[in-house]
Design a protein around this motif. Structure first.
Motif, PDB file in Angstrom:
ATOM      1  N   PHE A 153       0.838  -1.194   0.000  1.00  0.00           N
ATOM      2  CA  PHE A 153       0.000   0.000   0.000  1.00  0.00           C
ATOM      3  C   PHE A 153       0.880   1.254   0.000  1.00  0.00           C
ATOM      4  O   PHE A 153       1.887   1.322   0.713  1.00  0.00           O
TER       5      PHE A 153
ATOM      6  N   VAL B  57     -10.089  -0.741  -1.148  1.00  0.00           N
ATOM      7  CA  VAL B  57      -9.413  -2.032  -1.223  1.00  0.00           C
ATOM      8  C   VAL B  57     -10.435  -3.093  -1.622  1.00  0.00           C
ATOM      9  O   VAL B  57     -11.513  -3.188  -1.025  1.00  0.00           O
TER      10      VAL B  57
ATOM     11  N   ALA C  89      -4.457  -0.833   6.124  1.00  0.00           N
ATOM     12  CA  ALA C  89      -5.840  -0.765   5.654  1.00  0.00           C
ATOM     13  C   ALA C  89      -6.799  -1.077   6.792  1.00  0.00           C
ATOM     14  O   ALA C  89      -6.450  -1.774   7.746  1.00  0.00           O
TER      15      ALA C  89
ATOM     16  N   ALA D 181      -5.736  -2.089  -4.447  1.00  0.00           N
ATOM     17  CA  ALA D 181      -6.042  -0.772  -3.901  1.00  0.00           C
ATOM     18  C   ALA D 181      -6.115   0.180  -5.081  1.00  0.00           C
ATOM     19  O   ALA D 181      -5.165   0.275  -5.875  1.00  0.00           O
TER      20      ALA D 181
ATOM     21  N   THR E 187      -7.520   1.903   2.487  1.00  0.00           N
ATOM     22  CA  THR E 187      -6.167   2.026   3.019  1.00  0.00           C
ATOM     23  C   THR E 187      -6.119   3.150   4.047  1.00  0.00           C
ATOM     24  O   THR E 187      -6.918   4.083   4.020  1.00  0.00           O
TER      25      THR E 187
END
Length: 204
Positions: A43, A50, A124, A143, A170
């Motif tokens: 991320f 997500v 996340a 993502a 996230t």
């Protein structure tokens, strides 16, 4: 693309009088118009949606069950319906500048995959009914980039056994799985310590 098949041990090997599981590995080499905008494996920023994208219902209890000496279990689709179209869809998503991060769910399941994606300072907030350690055979975590409508794009492909599920967003510093909180720093530190302590098993 050209398939490459290899393995780091033979099918009939052992170490320290213990069997080593067969570990054939399959990779692909392909061409891409540009090396820019390639999705990252971790991320990169907060506030991104997500998703999981999953083909079929195939799964196995996998690596964790093996480490616990549990009996192998799972379910495998009897037909590879729409699998070629699923692969094309995954390829189009990766090349279409819609996602910032992408990672295949593999050993130890979805929770481990999300933890690996959360080791670079961003994590996340995730809410899902999926078993954290079951290993779906064909699942990807994404993502999305800001403004990208992944749901609309996937809906344009009529694939009845392919499911796109939004599981969270996230955020900075930590991974929250349902009600469990893990900081990115702790995940990174524990990952390194686990490799050091369990290299024999994890390196399979």
């Amino acid at each position: 693309t050209a398939p490459i098949i290899s393995g780091n041990v033979s099918f009939y090997n052992e170490t320290k009088n213990k069997n080593i599981s067969p570990t054939p590995s399959t990779g692909l080499v392909g061409l891409r118009q540009s090396i820019s905008d390639i999705p990252q494996a971790q991320f990169t920023s907060a506030g991104q949606d997500v998703y999981t994208l999953t083909w079929g219902e195939s799964w196995t209890n996998g690596m964790l069950a093996e480490m616990r000496d549990e009996k192998p279990a799972g379910y495998f689709e009897p037909e590879m319906k729409n699998f070629t179209e699923f692969v094309k869809l995954v390829t189009e998503i990766g090349a279409g500048n819609m996602v910032q991060t992408a990672r295949v769910v593999s050993k130890f399941g979805l929770l481990y995959t999300l933890a690996r994606m959360s080791m670079n300072g961003n994590g996340a907030q995730v809410t899902t009914e999926q078993d954290p350690f079951i290993e779906p055979l064909y699942q990807v975590v994404y993502a999305t980039n800001k403004g990208a409508d992944l749901e609309k794009f996937v809906a344009q492909h009529t694939l009845g056994n392919v499911k796109l599920v939004k599981i969270g967003k996230t955020q900075s510093s930590s991974l929250d799985w349902n009600k469990v909180n893990m900081s990115s720093n702790d995940i990174s530190s524990n990952y390194k310590k686990s490799w050091e302590a369990n290299f024999e098993v994890l390196a399979r």
